[in-house]
Design a protein around this motif. Structure first.
Motif, PDB file in Angstrom:
ATOM      1  N   ASN A 220       0.767  -0.165   0.344  1.00  0.00           N
ATOM      2  CA  ASN A 220       1.080   0.254  -0.810  1.00  0.00           C
ATOM      3  C   ASN A 220       0.173   1.115  -1.991  1.00  0.00           C
ATOM      4  O   ASN A 220       0.483   0.691  -2.569  1.00  0.00           O
ATOM      5  CB  ASN A 220       1.673  -0.928  -1.258  1.00  0.00           C
ATOM      6  N   ASP A 221       0.271   1.964  -0.700  1.00  0.00           N
ATOM      7  CA  ASP A 221      -1.051   2.964  -1.486  1.00  0.00           C
ATOM      8  C   ASP A 221      -1.838   2.669  -2.436  1.00  0.00           C
ATOM      9  O   ASP A 221      -2.454   2.948  -2.980  1.00  0.00           O
ATOM     10  CB  ASP A 221      -0.102   3.624  -3.488  1.00  0.00           C
TER      11      ASP A 221
ATOM     12  N   TYR B 189       5.772  10.149  10.725  1.00  0.00           N
ATOM     13  CA  TYR B 189       5.926   9.097   9.957  1.00  0.00           C
ATOM     14  C   TYR B 189       5.129   9.191   8.764  1.00  0.00           C
ATOM     15  O   TYR B 189       4.616  10.109   9.109  1.00  0.00           O
ATOM     16  CB  TYR B 189       5.776   7.751  10.087  1.00  0.00           C
TER      17      TYR B 189
ATOM     18  N   LYS C 189       5.463   7.455   5.902  1.00  0.00           N
ATOM     19  CA  LYS C 189       5.604   5.887   5.597  1.00  0.00           C
ATOM     20  C   LYS C 189       6.211   4.827   6.541  1.00  0.00           C
ATOM     21  O   LYS C 189       7.513   5.669   7.579  1.00  0.00           O
ATOM     22  CB  LYS C 189       6.152   6.023   3.883  1.00  0.00           C
ATOM     23  N   ILE C 190       5.976   4.138   6.727  1.00  0.00           N
ATOM     24  CA  ILE C 190       6.885   2.600   7.741  1.00  0.00           C
ATOM     25  C   ILE C 190       6.621   1.151   7.393  1.00  0.00           C
ATOM     26  O   ILE C 190       5.412   1.093   6.627  1.00  0.00           O
ATOM     27  CB  ILE C 190       6.120   3.158   9.354  1.00  0.00           C
ATOM     28  N   GLU C 191       7.850   0.660   7.188  1.00  0.00           N
ATOM     29  CA  GLU C 191       7.599  -0.484   6.927  1.00  0.00           C
ATOM     30  C   GLU C 191       6.634  -1.321   7.482  1.00  0.00           C
ATOM     31  O   GLU C 191       6.476  -1.747   8.878  1.00  0.00           O
ATOM     32  CB  GLU C 191       8.446  -1.307   6.203  1.00  0.00           C
TER      33      GLU C 191
ATOM     34  N   SER D  99       1.270   3.974   4.654  1.00  0.00           N
ATOM     35  CA  SER D  99       1.621   5.517   4.528  1.00  0.00           C
ATOM     36  C   SER D  99      -0.122   6.270   5.301  1.00  0.00           C
ATOM     37  O   SER D  99      -0.976   5.096   5.278  1.00  0.00           O
ATOM     38  CB  SER D  99       2.185   6.008   3.574  1.00  0.00           C
TER      39      SER D  99
ATOM     40  N   THR E 261       3.064  -6.948   3.752  1.00  0.00           N
ATOM     41  CA  THR E 261       4.047  -6.571   3.631  1.00  0.00           C
ATOM     42  C   THR E 261       4.125  -4.980   2.290  1.00  0.00           C
ATOM     43  O   THR E 261       3.696  -5.101   2.016  1.00  0.00           O
ATOM     44  CB  THR E 261       5.276  -7.696   2.719  1.00  0.00           C
ATOM     45  N   GLY E 262       5.392  -4.113   2.826  1.00  0.00           N
ATOM     46  CA  GLY E 262       4.926  -3.282   1.673  1.00  0.00           C
ATOM     47  C   GLY E 262       5.124  -1.515   2.834  1.00  0.00           C
ATOM     48  O   GLY E 262       5.693  -1.889   4.271  1.00  0.00           O
ATOM     49  N   TRP E 263       4.339  -1.107   2.578  1.00  0.00           N
ATOM     50  CA  TRP E 263       4.587   0.364   2.881  1.00  0.00           C
ATOM     51  C   TRP E 263       3.174   0.645   3.392  1.00  0.00           C
ATOM     52  O   TRP E 263       2.262   0.937   3.116  1.00  0.00           O
ATOM     53  CB  TRP E 263       5.410   1.096   2.678  1.00  0.00           C
TER      54      TRP E 263
ATOM     55  N   LYS F 178       0.092  13.322   1.242  1.00  0.00           N
ATOM     56  CA  LYS F 178       0.859  12.577   2.242  1.00  0.00           C
ATOM     57  C   LYS F 178       0.516  13.119   3.308  1.00  0.00           C
ATOM     58  O   LYS F 178       1.506  14.458   4.088  1.00  0.00           O
ATOM     59  CB  LYS F 178       1.984  11.594   2.261  1.00  0.00           C
TER      60      LYS F 178
END
Length: 137
Positions: free
Chosen positions: A31-32, A100, A102-104, A56, A52-54, A77
């Motif tokens: 999440n950054d 990717y 980003k990925i969940e 990257s 939870t989240g992304w 990114k």
């Protein structure tokens, strides 16, 4: 003439080979927010099994990290691959052949057990990603 030609080939060959590898600092993010607490040689990256989240990866501006500041800015990114390292056997399995940006996190963590590691693999050798192994706790 032959010596000149040979020297020219050697010179051009050295230019092509002498590219800077792994010269852009990068890190993994959830999440950054950088996953590793500090950008240092001794820091360990960890992620909760319930996160939870992304996830990257990106190049970072380290700012004043040498002065103890922990403000990191994502500047670009990156495309990356994902693998999972089994804690009990050390086996590394490719999560997916997909690249990717980003990925969940939930999708990757569903395949992990506590103690396993998520491996983030850059697809370009100009990026240094020293904290590419993220321990799942």
């Amino acid at each position: 003439m032959k010596k000149l030609l040979l020297l020219s080939f050697l010179f051009i060959g050295n230019i092509v080979i002498a590219q800077d590898l792994y010269n852009s600092c990068s890190a993994a993010f959830l999440n950054d927010q950088m996953i590793v607490e500090e950008y240092s040689a001794t820091a360990k990256a960890k992620i909760s099994k319930e996160a939870t989240g992304w996830i990257s990866a990106g190049t970072v501006n380290l700012g004043n990290a040498s002065k103890g500041e922990n403000k990191f800015e994502i500047t670009e990114k990156l495309a990356y691959g994902v693998a999972i390292k089994d804690a009990s056997t050390g086996t590394i399995m490719l999560f997916s052949p997909t690249e990717y940006k980003k990925i969940e996190a939930e999708k990757v963590l569903a395949k992990c057990r506590k103690g396993d590691s998520i491996i983030i693999m850059t697809t370009d050798n100009k990026f240094a990603l020293p904290h590419n192994e993220i321990l799942v706790y």
